[in-house]
Design an enzyme around this catalytic site. Structure first.
Site, PDB file in Angstrom:
ATOM      1  N   VAL A  64       0.819  -1.224   0.000  1.00 21.38           N
ATOM      2  CA  VAL A  64       0.000   0.000   0.000  1.00 21.38           C
ATOM      3  C   VAL A  64       0.851   1.272   0.000  1.00 21.38           C
ATOM      4  CG1 VAL A  64      -1.939  -1.136   1.184  1.00 21.38           C
ATOM      5  CG2 VAL A  64      -0.250   0.141   2.538  1.00 21.38           C
ATOM      6  N   ASN A  90      -7.217  -0.489   5.681  1.00 22.93           N
ATOM      7  CA  ASN A  90      -7.016  -1.217   6.934  1.00 22.93           C
ATOM      8  C   ASN A  90      -5.568  -1.633   7.173  1.00 22.93           C
ATOM      9  OD1 ASN A  90      -7.922  -3.316   9.154  1.00 22.93           O
ATOM     10  ND2 ASN A  90      -6.768  -4.486   7.633  1.00 22.93           N
ATOM     11  N   TYR A 162       3.633   5.298  15.270  1.00 21.95           N
ATOM     12  CA  TYR A 162       2.275   4.755  15.071  1.00 21.95           C
ATOM     13  C   TYR A 162       1.208   5.787  15.422  1.00 21.95           C
ATOM     14  CZ  TYR A 162      -1.608   1.390  15.457  1.00 21.95           C
ATOM     15  OH  TYR A 162      -2.803   0.714  15.314  1.00 21.95           O
ATOM     16  N   ALA A 164       1.490   9.033  15.521  1.00 17.67           N
ATOM     17  CA  ALA A 164       1.516  10.129  14.542  1.00 17.67           C
ATOM     18  C   ALA A 164       0.832   9.691  13.242  1.00 17.67           C
ATOM     19  CB  ALA A 164       2.958  10.563  14.270  1.00 17.67           C
ATOM     20  N   SER A 165       1.070   8.434  12.839  1.00 16.27           N
ATOM     21  CA  SER A 165       0.437   7.958  11.592  1.00 16.27           C
ATOM     22  C   SER A 165      -1.081   7.941  11.742  1.00 16.27           C
ATOM     23  CB  SER A 165       0.963   6.564  11.201  1.00 16.27           C
ATOM     24  OG  SER A 165       0.420   5.549  12.042  1.00 16.27           O
ATOM     25  N   LYS A 166      -1.563   7.499  12.906  1.00 20.97           N
ATOM     26  CA  LYS A 166      -3.019   7.392  13.092  1.00 20.97           C
ATOM     27  C   LYS A 166      -3.646   8.772  13.318  1.00 20.97           C
ATOM     28  CE  LYS A 166      -3.295   2.923  12.560  1.00 20.97           C
ATOM     29  NZ  LYS A 166      -3.989   2.345  11.393  1.00 20.97           N
ATOM     30  N   ILE A 195      -8.001  -4.392  20.448  1.00 18.37           N
ATOM     31  CA  ILE A 195      -8.701  -5.478  19.750  1.00 18.37           C
ATOM     32  C   ILE A 195      -7.810  -6.713  19.769  1.00 18.37           C
ATOM     33  CG2 ILE A 195      -9.748  -6.198  17.562  1.00 18.37           C
ATOM     34  CD1 ILE A 195     -11.101  -3.713  18.906  1.00 18.37           C
TER      35      ILE A 195
HETATM   36  N1  NAD Z   1      -5.491  -4.832  16.755  1.00 18.74           N
HETATM   37  C1  NAD Z   1      -5.746  -3.728  17.412  1.00 18.74           C
HETATM   38  O1  NAD Z   1      -5.899  -3.717  18.657  1.00 18.74           O
HETATM   39  C2  NAD Z   1      -5.877  -2.426  16.687  1.00 18.74           C
HETATM   40  C3  NAD Z   1      -6.197  -1.300  17.432  1.00 18.74           C
HETATM   41  C4  NAD Z   1      -6.326  -0.079  16.780  1.00 18.74           C
HETATM   42  C5  NAD Z   1      -6.149  -0.005  15.407  1.00 18.74           C
HETATM   43  N2  NAD Z   1      -5.828  -1.124  14.706  1.00 18.74           N
HETATM   44  C6  NAD Z   1      -5.636  -0.962  13.258  1.00 18.74           C
HETATM   45  O2  NAD Z   1      -6.445  -1.882  12.563  1.00 18.74           O
HETATM   46  C7  NAD Z   1      -5.790  -2.289  11.344  1.00 18.74           C
HETATM   47  C8  NAD Z   1      -5.703  -3.816  11.296  1.00 18.74           C
HETATM   48  O3  NAD Z   1      -5.035  -4.275  12.462  1.00 18.74           O
HETATM   49  P1  NAD Z   1      -4.836  -5.829  12.784  1.00 18.74           P
HETATM   50  O4  NAD Z   1      -4.730  -5.926  14.248  1.00 18.74           O
HETATM   51  O5  NAD Z   1      -5.840  -6.666  12.051  1.00 18.74           O
HETATM   52  O6  NAD Z   1      -3.359  -6.054  12.151  1.00 18.74           O
HETATM   53  P2  NAD Z   1      -2.654  -7.386  11.605  1.00 18.74           P
HETATM   54  O7  NAD Z   1      -1.194  -7.167  11.806  1.00 18.74           O
HETATM   55  O8  NAD Z   1      -3.277  -8.625  12.164  1.00 18.74           O
HETATM   56  O9  NAD Z   1      -3.000  -7.333  10.048  1.00 18.74           O
HETATM   57  C9  NAD Z   1      -2.503  -6.306   9.205  1.00 18.74           C
HETATM   58  C10 NAD Z   1      -2.469  -6.811   7.776  1.00 18.74           C
HETATM   59  O10 NAD Z   1      -1.919  -5.754   6.969  1.00 18.74           O
HETATM   60  C11 NAD Z   1      -0.988  -6.327   6.066  1.00 18.74           C
HETATM   61  N3  NAD Z   1       0.015  -5.344   5.660  1.00 18.74           N
HETATM   62  C12 NAD Z   1       1.033  -4.822   6.414  1.00 18.74           C
HETATM   63  N4  NAD Z   1       1.772  -3.983   5.682  1.00 18.74           N
HETATM   64  C13 NAD Z   1       1.217  -3.941   4.437  1.00 18.74           C
HETATM   65  C14 NAD Z   1       1.536  -3.241   3.248  1.00 18.74           C
HETATM   66  N5  NAD Z   1       2.594  -2.429   3.171  1.00 18.74           N
HETATM   67  N6  NAD Z   1       0.744  -3.433   2.161  1.00 18.74           N
HETATM   68  C15 NAD Z   1      -0.316  -4.278   2.217  1.00 18.74           C
HETATM   69  N7  NAD Z   1      -0.665  -4.960   3.317  1.00 18.74           N
HETATM   70  C16 NAD Z   1       0.094  -4.799   4.421  1.00 18.74           C
HETATM   71  C17 NAD Z   1      -0.360  -7.481   6.851  1.00 18.74           C
HETATM   72  O11 NAD Z   1       0.278  -8.424   5.991  1.00 18.74           O
HETATM   73  C18 NAD Z   1      -1.573  -8.031   7.590  1.00 18.74           C
HETATM   74  O12 NAD Z   1      -2.242  -9.017   6.824  1.00 18.74           O
HETATM   75  C19 NAD Z   1      -4.422  -1.598  11.365  1.00 18.74           C
HETATM   76  O13 NAD Z   1      -4.489  -0.406  10.613  1.00 18.74           O
HETATM   77  C20 NAD Z   1      -4.214  -1.285  12.821  1.00 18.74           C
HETATM   78  O14 NAD Z   1      -3.333  -0.198  13.015  1.00 18.74           O
HETATM   79  C21 NAD Z   1      -5.684  -2.328  15.308  1.00 18.74           C
END
Ligand code: NAD
Length: 254
Positions: A64, A90, A162, A164-166, A195
């Site tokens: 991405v 995502n 992280y 700052a990105s969000k 989560i």
């Molecule tokens: N899990 C949490 O508690 C939580 C909390 C707040 C926000 N989030 C946000 O929710 C989203 C999903 O989180 P998650 O826990 O399912 O993460 P995860 O690590 O389980 O899954 C992330 C997916 O993104 C893919 N990915 C990573 N870099 C990539 C790239 N450059 N191009 C394409 N795909 C890429 C990975 O291969 C993976 O399949 C993220 O943006 C995360 O920051 C998660």
């Protein structure tokens, strides 16, 4: 009758976790789904789950953070499905560390995936979404849903890159809503709290306990909790909601 019948969605980072759940929940609600991750072969399970719901899936290997790959991905989705109605930004990564010790590489990697990746896909889908038309010729528009985070609102020690990105994703969401609203393209963000996922499984137990202490609902969220919010935001039930950051965090912060 699903809430997303006839819609076409793109979900990034859909090989596992929250992205996979969103993709499958969208299929359950009647959408065809293009799923993206770093490698197309990682998406086999997600594709199987979408097809098991009787919907069409397209797996695309895309980083991405790479402009040309993102543009090629959106082109291939339009070639297969004819349009894009919903974009779910995502994909996300963490590379945690105290800011005094954070390397340039760790800063750039997280900003490039989480923030630049969201910008690149938003830019790539904006024009196709603006061209979507209803049967009566009015602008059908589209919806963009960005994954932010509770820590993008409140900050978090050890996550300068992280958070700052969000935080950037949150203001990008508001700007996108303002720029594209007149063409009926809505843009909202979901800010999850803690989560259960592979991203959070790796946290030390004392960190998990301190999060739990701050959650009024006294449980960690699930990917399902996030996926259901995404379905709502993508559906016509949310047709007057744009530029909003929806917290799904068990009451951690208001
Ligand atoms: N899990 C949490 O508690 C939580 C909390 C707040 C926000 N989030 C946000 O929710 C989203 C999903 O989180 P998650 O826990 O399912 O993460 P995860 O690590 O389980 O899954 C992330 C997916 O993104 C893919 N990915 C990573 N870099 C990539 C790239 N450059 N191009 C394409 N795909 C890429 C990975 O291969 C993976 O399949 C993220 O943006 C995360 O920051 C998660």
């Amino acid at each position: 009758m699903g809430k997303l019948d006839g819609k076409v969605a793109i979900v990034t980072g859909a090989a596992r976790g929250i992205g996979q759940k969103i993709a499958v929940q969208f299929a359950k609600e009647g959408a065809d789904v293009a799923v993206c991750d770093l490698k197309a072969e990682w998406l086999e399970e997600t594709v199987g789950l979408i097809e098991a719901e009787g919907r069409k899936a397209l797996a695309v290997g895309v980083n991405v953070a790479e402009s040309a790959e993102v543009d090629a991905c959106v082109k291939s989705v339009i070639e297969k499905f004819g349009k894009v109605d919903t974009m779910i930004n995502n994909a996300g990564i963490t590379k945690d560390g105290l800011l005094m010790r954070m390397s340039d590489e760790d800063w750039d990697a997280v900003i490039n995936v989480n923030l630049k990746g969201t910008f690149l896909f938003t830019r790539a889908v904006a024009r196709p979404m603006m061209k979507n038309k209803n049967a009566d010729g009015t602008a059908a528009g589209g919806t963009i849903i960005n994954l932010a985070s509770v820590v993008g609102i409140m900050g978090n020690a050890g996550q300068a890159n992280y958070t700052a990105s969000k935080g950037g994703v949150i203001s990008l969401t508001k700007t996108t809503a303002k720029e594209l609203g007149s063409r009926n393209v809505r843009c909202n963000a979901i800010a999850p709290g803690f989560i259960q996922s592979k991203m959070t499984d790796v946290l030390p137990d004392d960190v998990k306990k301190s999060y739990m202490d701050s959650i009024p609902l006294k449980r960690f969220g699930t990917a399902d909790d996030i996926a259901k919010c995404a379905v709502f935001l993508a559906s016509d039930d949310a047709s007057y909601i744009t530029g909003q950051i929806i917290s799904v965090n068990g009451g951690m912060i208001g």
